[in-house]
Design a protein around this motif. Structure first.
Motif, PDB file in Angstrom:
ATOM      1  N   LEU A 133       2.271   4.223  -2.016  1.00 43.63           N
ATOM      2  CA  LEU A 133       1.464   3.129  -1.469  1.00 43.63           C
ATOM      3  C   LEU A 133       1.926   2.871  -0.039  1.00 43.63           C
ATOM      4  O   LEU A 133       3.106   2.560   0.186  1.00 43.63           O
ATOM      5  CB  LEU A 133       1.639   1.864  -2.323  1.00 43.63           C
ATOM      6  N   ARG A 134       1.014   3.023   0.915  1.00 46.88           N
ATOM      7  CA  ARG A 134       1.375   2.787   2.312  1.00 46.88           C
ATOM      8  C   ARG A 134       1.609   1.298   2.572  1.00 46.88           C
ATOM      9  O   ARG A 134       0.823   0.460   2.152  1.00 46.88           O
ATOM     10  CB  ARG A 134       0.272   3.299   3.239  1.00 46.88           C
ATOM     11  N   LYS A 135       2.630   0.989   3.315  1.00 48.23           N
ATOM     12  CA  LYS A 135       3.015  -0.403   3.524  1.00 48.23           C
ATOM     13  C   LYS A 135       1.992  -1.204   4.313  1.00 48.23           C
ATOM     14  O   LYS A 135       1.887  -2.424   4.138  1.00 48.23           O
ATOM     15  CB  LYS A 135       4.376  -0.476   4.234  1.00 48.23           C
ATOM     16  N   GLU A 136       1.228  -0.536   5.184  1.00 45.49           N
ATOM     17  CA  GLU A 136       0.289  -1.283   6.002  1.00 45.49           C
ATOM     18  C   GLU A 136      -1.002  -1.636   5.275  1.00 45.49           C
ATOM     19  O   GLU A 136      -1.776  -2.476   5.757  1.00 45.49           O
ATOM     20  CB  GLU A 136      -0.051  -0.496   7.279  1.00 45.49           C
ATOM     21  N   GLU A 137      -1.269  -1.033   4.110  1.00 49.64           N
ATOM     22  CA  GLU A 137      -2.570  -1.217   3.471  1.00 49.64           C
ATOM     23  C   GLU A 137      -2.750  -2.530   2.703  1.00 49.64           C
ATOM     24  O   GLU A 137      -3.844  -3.113   2.723  1.00 49.64           O
ATOM     25  CB  GLU A 137      -2.879  -0.037   2.545  1.00 49.64           C
ATOM     26  N   PRO A 138      -1.748  -3.045   1.980  1.00 51.12           N
ATOM     27  CA  PRO A 138      -1.990  -4.253   1.181  1.00 51.12           C
ATOM     28  C   PRO A 138      -2.473  -5.457   1.981  1.00 51.12           C
ATOM     29  O   PRO A 138      -3.296  -6.235   1.486  1.00 51.12           O
ATOM     30  CB  PRO A 138      -0.633  -4.525   0.522  1.00 51.12           C
ATOM     31  N   GLN A 139      -2.006  -5.636   3.222  1.00 52.04           N
ATOM     32  CA  GLN A 139      -2.435  -6.806   3.987  1.00 52.04           C
ATOM     33  C   GLN A 139      -3.932  -6.748   4.300  1.00 52.04           C
ATOM     34  O   GLN A 139      -4.635  -7.759   4.188  1.00 52.04           O
ATOM     35  CB  GLN A 139      -1.618  -6.909   5.285  1.00 52.04           C
ATOM     36  N   MET A 140      -4.425  -5.578   4.683  1.00 54.28           N
ATOM     37  CA  MET A 140      -5.860  -5.449   4.923  1.00 54.28           C
ATOM     38  C   MET A 140      -6.633  -5.583   3.610  1.00 54.28           C
ATOM     39  O   MET A 140      -7.728  -6.159   3.584  1.00 54.28           O
ATOM     40  CB  MET A 140      -6.171  -4.116   5.605  1.00 54.28           C
ATOM     41  N   ALA A 182      -6.626   7.851   4.668  1.00 57.40           N
ATOM     42  CA  ALA A 182      -5.861   6.662   5.081  1.00 57.40           C
ATOM     43  C   ALA A 182      -6.739   5.424   5.199  1.00 57.40           C
ATOM     44  O   ALA A 182      -6.576   4.618   6.122  1.00 57.40           O
ATOM     45  CB  ALA A 182      -5.114   6.922   6.388  1.00 57.40           C
ATOM     46  N   VAL A 183      -7.684   5.249   4.260  1.00 59.82           N
ATOM     47  CA  VAL A 183      -8.504   4.040   4.288  1.00 59.82           C
ATOM     48  C   VAL A 183      -7.741   2.890   3.640  1.00 59.82           C
ATOM     49  O   VAL A 183      -6.812   3.097   2.859  1.00 59.82           O
ATOM     50  CB  VAL A 183      -9.867   4.248   3.579  1.00 59.82           C
ATOM     51  N   SER A 184      -8.139   1.675   3.969  1.00 55.67           N
ATOM     52  CA  SER A 184      -7.442   0.489   3.475  1.00 55.67           C
ATOM     53  C   SER A 184      -7.929   0.047   2.106  1.00 55.67           C
ATOM     54  O   SER A 184      -7.216  -0.637   1.377  1.00 55.67           O
ATOM     55  CB  SER A 184      -7.612  -0.674   4.463  1.00 55.67           C
ATOM     56  N   PHE A 185      -9.177   0.409   1.756  1.00 57.58           N
ATOM     57  CA  PHE A 185      -9.732  -0.007   0.473  1.00 57.58           C
ATOM     58  C   PHE A 185     -10.944   0.847   0.148  1.00 57.58           C
ATOM     59  O   PHE A 185     -11.503   1.526   1.025  1.00 57.58           O
ATOM     60  CB  PHE A 185     -10.125  -1.487   0.498  1.00 57.58           C
ATOM     61  N   THR A 186     -11.346   0.810  -1.119  1.00 56.37           N
ATOM     62  CA  THR A 186     -12.589   1.442  -1.535  1.00 56.37           C
ATOM     63  C   THR A 186     -13.417   0.427  -2.318  1.00 56.37           C
ATOM     64  O   THR A 186     -12.878  -0.510  -2.909  1.00 56.37           O
ATOM     65  CB  THR A 186     -12.358   2.678  -2.421  1.00 56.37           C
ATOM     66  N   ILE A 187     -14.716   0.617  -2.295  1.00 52.28           N
ATOM     67  CA  ILE A 187     -15.645  -0.153  -3.118  1.00 52.28           C
ATOM     68  C   ILE A 187     -16.215   0.812  -4.150  1.00 52.28           C
ATOM     69  O   ILE A 187     -16.834   1.826  -3.789  1.00 52.28           O
ATOM     70  CB  ILE A 187     -16.791  -0.760  -2.290  1.00 52.28           C
ATOM     71  N   ILE A 208     -17.993  -6.340   4.961  1.00 49.81           N
ATOM     72  CA  ILE A 208     -17.166  -5.142   5.080  1.00 49.81           C
ATOM     73  C   ILE A 208     -17.247  -4.568   6.493  1.00 49.81           C
ATOM     74  O   ILE A 208     -16.229  -4.176   7.087  1.00 49.81           O
ATOM     75  CB  ILE A 208     -17.613  -4.097   4.030  1.00 49.81           C
ATOM     76  N   GLN A 209     -18.439  -4.524   7.060  1.00 44.64           N
ATOM     77  CA  GLN A 209     -18.605  -3.998   8.420  1.00 44.64           C
ATOM     78  C   GLN A 209     -17.869  -4.848   9.446  1.00 44.64           C
ATOM     79  O   GLN A 209     -17.279  -4.322  10.389  1.00 44.64           O
ATOM     80  CB  GLN A 209     -20.090  -3.906   8.761  1.00 44.64           C
ATOM     81  N   GLU A 210     -17.889  -6.160   9.257  1.00 43.54           N
ATOM     82  CA  GLU A 210     -17.213  -7.056  10.197  1.00 43.54           C
ATOM     83  C   GLU A 210     -15.703  -6.869  10.186  1.00 43.54           C
ATOM     84  O   GLU A 210     -15.022  -7.168  11.165  1.00 43.54           O
ATOM     85  CB  GLU A 210     -17.565  -8.502   9.862  1.00 43.54           C
ATOM     86  N   ALA A 211     -15.173  -6.372   9.072  1.00 39.83           N
ATOM     87  CA  ALA A 211     -13.731  -6.123   8.993  1.00 39.83           C
ATOM     88  C   ALA A 211     -13.312  -4.966   9.884  1.00 39.83           C
ATOM     89  O   ALA A 211     -12.141  -4.855  10.261  1.00 39.83           O
ATOM     90  CB  ALA A 211     -13.324  -5.841   7.554  1.00 39.83           C
ATOM     91  N   GLU A 212     -14.259  -4.089  10.213  1.00 39.84           N
ATOM     92  CA  GLU A 212     -14.018  -2.955  11.103  1.00 39.84           C
ATOM     93  C   GLU A 212     -12.840  -2.108  10.640  1.00 39.84           C
ATOM     94  O   GLU A 212     -11.982  -1.689  11.431  1.00 39.84           O
ATOM     95  CB  GLU A 212     -13.808  -3.434  12.546  1.00 39.84           C
ATOM     96  N   GLN A 213     -12.806  -1.853   9.335  1.00 38.11           N
ATOM     97  CA  GLN A 213     -11.772  -1.020   8.745  1.00 38.11           C
ATOM     98  C   GLN A 213     -12.430   0.132   7.991  1.00 38.11           C
ATOM     99  O   GLN A 213     -13.460  -0.054   7.341  1.00 38.11           O
ATOM    100  CB  GLN A 213     -10.899  -1.829   7.781  1.00 38.11           C
TER     101      GLN A 213
END
Length: 252
Positions: free
Chosen positions: A232-239, A156-161, A179-184
């Motif tokens: 696609l989880r609805k909460e992920e695109p905003q992050m 359930a991560v918001s993004f990958t690099i 990325i660390q400052e985003a705390e995600q």
């Protein structure tokens, strides 16, 4: 327009034969949506279209964001449930994020945007974009490629690099700090499946150039290339959009 309004509009057919777009519904939808936006078309080729900010000299741009629009599906669709969307989201999910940020004028002035074709086969759209660079004698300091991925979905991560290459140590430190400052929660994959970074980040011929680049990917669940669609989880695109904006700020 919101992400939920844009996603079904952009989850439509887009195909090419490796030389030219043959189904252009998504391309035409993007052009229509951006017609009265802060952006203008700088170049339209056979397998790509490049946008820049109006009233900003393209030569001053420092970064490129590239998001492929070609699909492998026989039929595109987008369905909604309480917590997820299900549909053929490779790669309309990140096309939508990018178009929303462009409509909301939330991308810096010194960023060019490319929508490309043929990523699923030979990435000739990205090759066409690189040729345009050379013709304009414009060379971005860095390139962010946007795509979907199965990596990180189960966590359930918001993004990958993925597929990062060519960054100097200082820039890499700035990216990691952002990325660390985003705390995600996120996933790093230095060597992932092939995507447009393999074109932008490598010399294709002796007179070609390579550019620092990485893929910022949006996790989806299920077979990304299946006609039955993926989740696609609805909460992920905003992050995802927030981290894209943050990375662009740190690179500019």
């Amino acid at each position: 327009m919101t992400y939920s309004e844009l996603l079904p509009l952009l989850t439509v057919e887009s195909k090419d034969n490796g030389e030219i777009f043959t189904q252009t519904r998504r391309l035409e939808q993007i052009k229509s949506l951006l017609q009265h936006s802060p952006y203008e078309v700088l170049y339209e080729g056979k397998l790509s279209i490049i946008y820049g900010k109006k009233d900003v000299t393209p030569a001053k741009a420092q970064l490129l964001v590239s998001s492929h629009i070609d699909t492998v599906y026989d039929r595109c669709f987008c369905e909604e449930s309480d917590s997820c969307w299900k549909g053929t989201f490779d790669n309309s999910a990140t096309n939508t994020a990018l178009v929303q940020l462009m409509l909301e004028n939330k991308i810096g002035d010194l960023v060019l945007i490319a929508f490309t074709g043929d990523e699923e086969i030979e990435s000739r759209g990205a090759q066409e974009v690189k040729r345009w660079f050379h013709q304009q004698t414009w060379h971005p300091q860095a390139i962010l490629v946007l795509d979907v991925t199965n990596e990180g979905w189960d966590d359930a991560v918001s993004f990958t690099i993925e597929n990062d290459r060519g960054f100097d140590l200082l820039t890499a430190y700035q990216l990691i700090s952002s990325i660390q400052e985003a705390e995600q929660p996120c996933v790093f994959l230095h060597d992932a499946l092939p995507d447009e970074t393999w074109i932008y980040g490598e010399k294709q011929s002796p007179d070609d150039r390579s550019y620092p680049c990485l893929s910022l990917c949006l996790p989806v669940g299920g077979d990304m290339h299946s006609d039955t669609g993926c989740w696609l989880r609805k909460e992920e695109p905003q992050m995802y959009m927030k981290i894209l904006s943050r990375l662009l700020e740190s690179l500019a």
